[in-house]
Scaffold this active site. Structure first.
Site, PDB file in Angstrom:
ATOM      1  N   PHE A  59      72.224   5.021  86.758  1.00 22.12           N
ATOM      2  CA  PHE A  59      73.332   4.946  85.805  1.00 22.12           C
ATOM      3  C   PHE A  59      72.815   5.254  84.414  1.00 22.12           C
ATOM      4  CE2 PHE A  59      76.126   2.981  82.707  1.00 22.12           C
ATOM      5  CZ  PHE A  59      77.363   3.459  83.123  1.00 22.12           C
TER       6      PHE A  59
ATOM      7  N   ASP B  18      64.927   5.593  81.103  1.00 22.62           N
ATOM      8  CA  ASP B  18      66.099   4.900  80.567  1.00 22.62           C
ATOM      9  C   ASP B  18      65.805   3.407  80.635  1.00 22.62           C
ATOM     10  OD1 ASP B  18      68.499   3.538  80.237  1.00 22.62           O
ATOM     11  OD2 ASP B  18      69.697   5.082  81.234  1.00 22.62           O
TER      12      ASP B  18
ATOM     13  N   LYS C 143      71.622  -1.825  74.782  1.00 25.15           N
ATOM     14  CA  LYS C 143      72.052  -3.181  75.170  1.00 25.15           C
ATOM     15  C   LYS C 143      71.469  -4.308  74.303  1.00 25.15           C
ATOM     16  CE  LYS C 143      74.147  -2.481  79.565  1.00 25.15           C
ATOM     17  NZ  LYS C 143      73.962  -1.155  80.163  1.00 25.15           N
TER      18      LYS C 143
HETATM   19  C1  LIG Z   1      74.491   0.230  80.135  1.00 22.24           C
HETATM   20  C2  LIG Z   1      73.613   1.366  80.458  1.00 22.24           C
HETATM   21  C3  LIG Z   1      73.780   2.627  79.872  1.00 22.24           C
HETATM   22  C4  LIG Z   1      74.952   2.948  78.970  1.00 22.24           C
HETATM   23  O1  LIG Z   1      74.964   2.203  77.810  1.00 22.24           O
HETATM   24  P1  LIG Z   1      76.329   2.142  76.927  1.00 22.24           P
HETATM   25  O2  LIG Z   1      75.912   1.352  75.713  1.00 22.24           O
HETATM   26  O3  LIG Z   1      77.360   1.478  77.754  1.00 22.24           O
HETATM   27  O4  LIG Z   1      76.704   3.539  76.583  1.00 22.24           O
HETATM   28  C5  LIG Z   1      72.868   3.609  80.171  1.00 22.24           C
HETATM   29  N1  LIG Z   1      71.838   3.383  80.997  1.00 22.24           N
HETATM   30  C6  LIG Z   1      71.631   2.184  81.576  1.00 22.24           C
HETATM   31  C7  LIG Z   1      70.464   1.980  82.477  1.00 22.24           C
HETATM   32  C8  LIG Z   1      72.517   1.140  81.345  1.00 22.24           C
HETATM   33  O5  LIG Z   1      72.345  -0.038  81.956  1.00 22.24           O
END
Ligand SMILES: *Cc1c(COP(=O)(O)O)cnc(C)c1O
Length: 403
Positions: free
Chosen positions: A138, A223, A252
């Site tokens: 994700f 990420d 986050k």
């Molecule tokens: C939450 C998340 C995102 C997206 O972040 P947003 O602030 O909602 O755009 C991207 N990568 C990972 C692994 C995430 O958990």
């Protein structure tokens, strides 16, 4: 001040907000591990706002930093230098990859910046643009980041997706190798897949990607938006693997609850962007950066990483005992305080509902996994109470079937 108890938030949100979220509760206040509803109900909050308020709700140091900076300067834009922004960039550089930082307002935007930097570098290095991504990953909801996300459910209906992303199997190095072509510029993955089911990468996988990137001159792109910022017991999850990526993203928990994301680069890739090649009006907002500095200060002063390691182990052991007890549970997965309880059947939503009835908020990560994201400062009392609530919810789910 308006009395929030007199406002029907659910009615207003349902009527006037686009219908993208399923929700039940109204939260008006948060203190530490507790989230409070207008009717006086309170929950033990093991979502931490989806791993955002990592030090718990309304941590005094974060609140103070926000107030102080808001009185000083809320925004001036990136047309000007700002002290808190510079201080945070220095801190992240030293904690992270040793190079420079680009600030954004969200995770998806941080990943957009990472993808753009990779393409810019690739265009000057052999005309390469393709990024190998993982199934079940994700990376966000913008068009590029959802195109890089390996889950058809978030992509459905948005065709044509952005080209330039190909997919490999997570934790299968051979499938990554097979996906690399002479157009490949980088490999993008999470060291612990969060939304995809709380799945940690195997050491051989991460180390194999590092070696592959070195051999083929590819960018290793991590990420760290969910698994970073101390969530797994290290500042960055890649530290568990003894390797360093070339690029990584954070968001986050970074801003202590305020919207803030960052792209970090190793020194060799720190000057790929040049004036005009990328930008953001709000990115690196001084108040969000001040909050992030406060969070990082608390990390040091309160030895938060050690705490996560210790309490992550305790929480995991408690969950493992439940896995032994119930045939309907398969495993505990994850690292530190990013833990998933894996069900044999797709009952995560049902479990969430039982937890909520018993006073606890948690997340899911796919139909079979309940994901726990407690505050990183989890206390003994909250841990015990949390495990009791989980036990109670499981007994309603499973014992009553057997009876
Ligand atoms: C939450 C998340 C995102 C997206 O972040 P947003 O602030 O909602 O755009 C991207 N990568 C990972 C692994 C995430 O958990």
């Amino acid at each position: 001040m308006t009395n929030e108890n007199n406002i029907d938030a659910a009615a207003l949100c349902d009527k006037y907000q686009m219908n993208t979220y399923v929700r039940k509760d109204t939260i008006v206040r948060g203190r530490g591990s507790r989230a409070m509803c207008p009717n006086g109900n309170q929950y033990l909050d093991f979502t931490s706002g989806i791993s955002v308020v990592a030090l718990g709700h309304a941590h005094p140091a974060v609140v103070e930093a926000i107030k102080t900076q808001a009185e000083q300067l809320v925004h001036s834009s990136n047309l000007f230098y700002t002290p808190t922004v510079g201080q945070l960039a220095e801190k992240l550089s030293k904690l992270g990859l040793g190079g420079k930082v680009f600030f954004s307002n969200s995770g998806a935007e941080a990943n957009e910046a990472m993808i753009k930097l990779a393409r810019l570098w690739g265009s000057a290095n052999g005309g390469r643009y393709e990024i190998v991504c993982m199934r079940q990953s994700f990376h966000g909801r913008t068009l590029a980041t959802l195109s890089a996300t390996g889950q058809s459910k978030v992509q459905k209906g948005y065709d044509p997706l952005m080209p330039g992303f190909v997919f490999a199997e997570f934790n299968d190095l051979e499938s990554v190798k097979a996906a690399v072509t002479d157009k490949t510029v980088g490999i993008l993955f999470e060291c612990v897949q969060g939304e995809g089911g709380v799945i940690p990468a195997d050491p051989e996988f991460v180390q194999g990607i590092r070696a592959l990137c070195d051999e083929k001159k590819l960018l290793m792109m991590c990420d760290e938006i969910q698994c970073g910022m101390g969530r797994t017991g290290k500042m960055f999850a890649f530290e568990h693997y003894g390797v360093r990526p070339d690029l990584c993203t954070m968001a986050k928990a970074l801003g202590g609850g305020l919207p803030l994301g960052a792209l970090l680069a190793a020194p060799e890739f720190s000057d790929v962007f040049t004036p005009g090649s990328h930008g953001s009006t709000f990115g690196g907002n001084p108040v969000a950066c001040a909050a992030a500095l406060a969070v990082l200060r608390v990390f040091e002063e309160e030895k938060v990483l050690d705490h996560v390691e210790q309490y992550g182990e305790l929480f995991r052991k408690g969950l493992e005992q439940l896995v032994e007890k119930y045939d309907g549970l398969l495993a505990v997965r994850g690292k530190g305080l990013l833990l998933g309880l894996v069900f044999a059947e797709p009952r995560a939503a049902e479990m969430l509902e039982e937890l909520r009835n018993g006073g606890m908020l948690a997340c899911v990560a796919g139909p079979n996994v309940v994901r726990f994201l407690p505050p990183l400062t989890l206390s003994d009392k909250d841990l015990d109470e949390g495990l009791d609530m989980i036990q109670e919810a499981l007994s309603i789910l499973f014992d009553e079937e057997e009876a």
